[in-house]
Design a protein around this motif. Structure first.
Motif, PDB file in Angstrom:
ATOM      1  N   ILE A 102       0.834  -1.205   0.000  1.00  0.00           N
ATOM      2  CA  ILE A 102       0.000   0.000   0.000  1.00  0.00           C
ATOM      3  C   ILE A 102       0.865   1.251   0.000  1.00  0.00           C
ATOM      4  CG2 ILE A 102      -1.642   1.329   1.401  1.00  0.00           C
ATOM      5  CD1 ILE A 102      -2.892  -1.310   2.252  1.00  0.00           C
ATOM      6  N   GLY A 103       2.060   1.148   0.579  1.00  0.00           N
ATOM      7  CA  GLY A 103       2.950   2.310   0.645  1.00  0.00           C
ATOM      8  C   GLY A 103       3.776   2.539  -0.599  1.00  0.00           C
ATOM      9  N   VAL A 104       3.666   1.671  -1.597  1.00  0.00           N
ATOM     10  CA  VAL A 104       4.459   1.821  -2.826  1.00  0.00           C
ATOM     11  C   VAL A 104       4.080   3.125  -3.529  1.00  0.00           C
ATOM     12  CG1 VAL A 104       4.808   0.896  -5.152  1.00  0.00           C
ATOM     13  CG2 VAL A 104       4.849  -0.632  -3.171  1.00  0.00           C
ATOM     14  N   ALA A 105       5.088   3.954  -3.830  1.00  0.00           N
ATOM     15  CA  ALA A 105       4.832   5.260  -4.427  1.00  0.00           C
ATOM     16  C   ALA A 105       5.248   5.345  -5.888  1.00  0.00           C
ATOM     17  CB  ALA A 105       5.557   6.344  -3.627  1.00  0.00           C
ATOM     18  N   SER A 106       5.890   4.316  -6.415  1.00  0.00           N
ATOM     19  CA  SER A 106       6.325   4.333  -7.807  1.00  0.00           C
ATOM     20  C   SER A 106       6.481   2.906  -8.314  1.00  0.00           C
ATOM     21  CB  SER A 106       7.657   5.084  -7.942  1.00  0.00           C
ATOM     22  OG  SER A 106       8.701   4.387  -7.286  1.00  0.00           O
ATOM     23  N   VAL A 115      -1.896  -5.985  -6.853  1.00  0.00           N
ATOM     24  CA  VAL A 115      -3.239  -5.445  -6.584  1.00  0.00           C
ATOM     25  C   VAL A 115      -3.187  -4.303  -5.586  1.00  0.00           C
ATOM     26  CG1 VAL A 115      -5.521  -5.977  -5.651  1.00  0.00           C
ATOM     27  CG2 VAL A 115      -4.388  -7.613  -7.146  1.00  0.00           C
ATOM     28  N   ALA A 116      -2.498  -4.499  -4.456  1.00  0.00           N
ATOM     29  CA  ALA A 116      -2.457  -3.468  -3.416  1.00  0.00           C
ATOM     30  C   ALA A 116      -1.739  -2.212  -3.890  1.00  0.00           C
ATOM     31  CB  ALA A 116      -1.778  -4.017  -2.165  1.00  0.00           C
ATOM     32  N   ALA A 117      -0.600  -2.366  -4.559  1.00  0.00           N
ATOM     33  CA  ALA A 117       0.164  -1.210  -5.021  1.00  0.00           C
ATOM     34  C   ALA A 117      -0.598  -0.448  -6.110  1.00  0.00           C
ATOM     35  CB  ALA A 117       1.525  -1.649  -5.543  1.00  0.00           C
ATOM     36  N   THR A 118      -1.253  -1.157  -7.001  1.00  0.00           N
ATOM     37  CA  THR A 118      -2.024  -0.507  -8.062  1.00  0.00           C
ATOM     38  C   THR A 118      -3.192   0.272  -7.480  1.00  0.00           C
ATOM     39  OG1 THR A 118      -1.437  -2.225  -9.658  1.00  0.00           O
ATOM     40  CG2 THR A 118      -3.378  -0.876 -10.158  1.00  0.00           C
ATOM     41  N   ALA A 119      -3.887  -0.315  -6.508  1.00  0.00           N
ATOM     42  CA  ALA A 119      -5.016   0.365  -5.879  1.00  0.00           C
ATOM     43  C   ALA A 119      -4.562   1.627  -5.153  1.00  0.00           C
ATOM     44  CB  ALA A 119      -5.723  -0.580  -4.914  1.00  0.00           C
ATOM     45  N   ALA A 120      -3.470   1.530  -4.407  1.00  0.00           N
ATOM     46  CA  ALA A 120      -2.965   2.688  -3.668  1.00  0.00           C
ATOM     47  C   ALA A 120      -2.407   3.747  -4.608  1.00  0.00           C
ATOM     48  CB  ALA A 120      -1.882   2.247  -2.685  1.00  0.00           C
ATOM     49  N   ASN A 152      -3.305   4.471  -7.617  1.00  0.00           N
ATOM     50  CA  ASN A 152      -4.343   5.163  -8.384  1.00  0.00           C
ATOM     51  C   ASN A 152      -5.375   5.850  -7.502  1.00  0.00           C
ATOM     52  OD1 ASN A 152      -3.261   4.326 -10.861  1.00  0.00           O
ATOM     53  ND2 ASN A 152      -4.356   2.379 -10.778  1.00  0.00           N
ATOM     54  N   TYR A 153      -5.147   5.824  -6.189  1.00  0.00           N
ATOM     55  CA  TYR A 153      -6.177   6.351  -5.295  1.00  0.00           C
ATOM     56  C   TYR A 153      -6.378   7.854  -5.451  1.00  0.00           C
ATOM     57  CZ  TYR A 153      -8.856   7.638  -1.244  1.00  0.00           C
ATOM     58  OH  TYR A 153      -9.833   8.159  -0.433  1.00  0.00           O
ATOM     59  N   ASP A 154      -5.289   8.612  -5.552  1.00  0.00           N
ATOM     60  CA  ASP A 154      -5.426  10.067  -5.667  1.00  0.00           C
ATOM     61  C   ASP A 154      -6.249  10.446  -6.890  1.00  0.00           C
ATOM     62  OD1 ASP A 154      -4.011  10.541  -3.369  1.00  0.00           O
ATOM     63  OD2 ASP A 154      -2.089  10.805  -4.386  1.00  0.00           O
ATOM     64  N   GLU A 155      -5.956   9.799  -8.016  1.00  0.00           N
ATOM     65  CA  GLU A 155      -6.710  10.075  -9.242  1.00  0.00           C
ATOM     66  C   GLU A 155      -8.165   9.644  -9.087  1.00  0.00           C
ATOM     67  OE1 GLU A 155      -6.668   8.842 -13.999  1.00  0.00           O
ATOM     68  OE2 GLU A 155      -5.025   8.262 -12.664  1.00  0.00           O
ATOM     69  N   LEU A 156      -8.380   8.524  -8.434  1.00  0.00           N
ATOM     70  CA  LEU A 156      -9.741   8.036  -8.236  1.00  0.00           C
ATOM     71  C   LEU A 156     -10.532   8.964  -7.325  1.00  0.00           C
ATOM     72  CD1 LEU A 156     -11.774   5.686  -8.658  1.00  0.00           C
ATOM     73  CD2 LEU A 156     -10.842   4.648  -6.585  1.00  0.00           C
ATOM     74  N   SER A 157      -9.895   9.417  -6.239  1.00  0.00           N
ATOM     75  CA  SER A 157     -10.594  10.289  -5.293  1.00  0.00           C
ATOM     76  C   SER A 157     -10.942  11.635  -5.905  1.00  0.00           C
ATOM     77  CB  SER A 157      -9.735  10.492  -4.042  1.00  0.00           C
ATOM     78  OG  SER A 157      -8.508  11.151  -4.368  1.00  0.00           O
ATOM     79  N   PHE A 179     -11.651   1.890  -2.517  1.00  0.00           N
ATOM     80  CA  PHE A 179     -10.320   1.397  -2.182  1.00  0.00           C
ATOM     81  C   PHE A 179     -10.398   0.287  -1.135  1.00  0.00           C
ATOM     82  CE2 PHE A 179      -6.568   1.467   0.553  1.00  0.00           C
ATOM     83  CZ  PHE A 179      -5.549   1.318  -0.376  1.00  0.00           C
ATOM     84  N   VAL A 180     -11.140   0.565  -0.056  1.00  0.00           N
ATOM     85  CA  VAL A 180     -11.290  -0.442   1.001  1.00  0.00           C
ATOM     86  C   VAL A 180     -11.956  -1.692   0.446  1.00  0.00           C
ATOM     87  CG1 VAL A 180     -12.421  -0.969   3.192  1.00  0.00           C
ATOM     88  CG2 VAL A 180     -11.341   1.256   2.859  1.00  0.00           C
ATOM     89  N   GLY A 181     -12.937  -1.487  -0.445  1.00  0.00           N
ATOM     90  CA  GLY A 181     -13.612  -2.629  -1.059  1.00  0.00           C
ATOM     91  C   GLY A 181     -12.660  -3.486  -1.875  1.00  0.00           C
ATOM     92  N   ILE A 182     -11.724  -2.847  -2.582  1.00  0.00           N
ATOM     93  CA  ILE A 182     -10.741  -3.590  -3.374  1.00  0.00           C
ATOM     94  C   ILE A 182      -9.851  -4.436  -2.470  1.00  0.00           C
ATOM     95  CG2 ILE A 182      -8.709  -3.371  -4.867  1.00  0.00           C
ATOM     96  CD1 ILE A 182     -10.041  -0.907  -6.091  1.00  0.00           C
ATOM     97  N   ILE A 183      -9.376  -3.828  -1.386  1.00  0.00           N
ATOM     98  CA  ILE A 183      -8.503  -4.555  -0.458  1.00  0.00           C
ATOM     99  C   ILE A 183      -9.260  -5.706   0.204  1.00  0.00           C
ATOM    100  CG2 ILE A 183      -7.087  -4.386   1.609  1.00  0.00           C
ATOM    101  CD1 ILE A 183      -5.952  -2.977  -0.857  1.00  0.00           C
TER     102      ILE A 183
END
Length: 231
Positions: A51-55, A162-167, A169-174, A184-188
């Protein structure tokens, strides 16, 4: 929920990437060695670290470290099985695990061979016992690694991907979707449910195969030992 998710992602990302990666590698190493995997939730640690992956670079490095950690852990289990497996099995911890689990792992390996090694990475209990059992069986280490490597890569790809992709893309999704935090929580949660259900289904399928093989062996033994009539 959006604020909570943003806070959670930021908190994980605030941890030094090197430390996150090392912790994930160590956790998954312990999960598959010396039976510690029965109490160490390596998959949870990997999920949180992902979840903490930034790149993409961080994601690839994390995935590589997790795969290496898993291979090291399974190798430790293998060589401990080769050197002191019977002593571990008869130890207090081995007895606590239960003789039926050891027998199950032995029968599973005997019947399925390399496939058992591959699938054990996704099965509860067996993922900690199989490396030890393989080591005790005299199975070649090279063949063991050849089967467990693709399993470790697949397992890591599912969790980290899955976790890194969800995290990521979260800013763009929000920015586009209201209450993106629930998505996001639903994906996890969906990932965790899919993993748990998948493990249970796979375990049941394999248990049925082993039970069928056990009954077949018993029938064969009964036939061979049964009364014979002289011509």
């Amino acid at each position: 929920m959006d604020d909570f998710v943003q806070w959670a992602i930021a908190m994980v990302q605030s941890v030094d990437p090197v430390l996150r990666t090392v912790l994930a590698g160590v956790a998954v190493m312990l999960e598959t060695s010396i039976l510690i995997g029965l109490i160490v939730p390596g998959d949870t640690v990997v999920l949180v670290a992902s979840i903490g992956v930034a790149s993409w670079t961080e994601g690839v490095v994390l995935g590589a470290v997790v795969v290496v950690g898993a291979l090291i852990g399974e190798s430790i289990g293998f060589w401990l099985g080769r050197w002191v497996g019977p002593h571990i099995r008869s130890s207090w911890l081995g007895r606590r695990i239960g003789e039926e689990h050891w027998v199950r792992a032995e029968r599973y390996l005997l019947r399925r061979g390399g496939v058992a090694i591959f699938l054990s990475r996704f099965l509860p209990v067996l993922h900690s016992l199989v490396p030890l059992t393989v080591g005790m069986s005299g199975y070649a280490y090279r063949r063991f690694i050849a089967w467990t490597l693709p399993a470790c890569i697949l397992w890591t790809t599912i969790y980290v991907g899955v976790a890194a992709t969800a995290a990521g893309n979260y800013d763009e999704l929000s920015a586009r979707v209201h209450n993106a935090g629930y998505i996001f929580v639903g994906i996890i949660i969906a990932l965790l449910v899919a993993v748990v259900v998948g493990k249970k289904v796979l375990a049941r399928i394999e248990a049925r195969h082993m039970a069928h093989d056990h009954h077949a062996d018993a029938d064969d033994a009964h036939t061979e030992d049964g009364p014979r009539t002289e011509p």
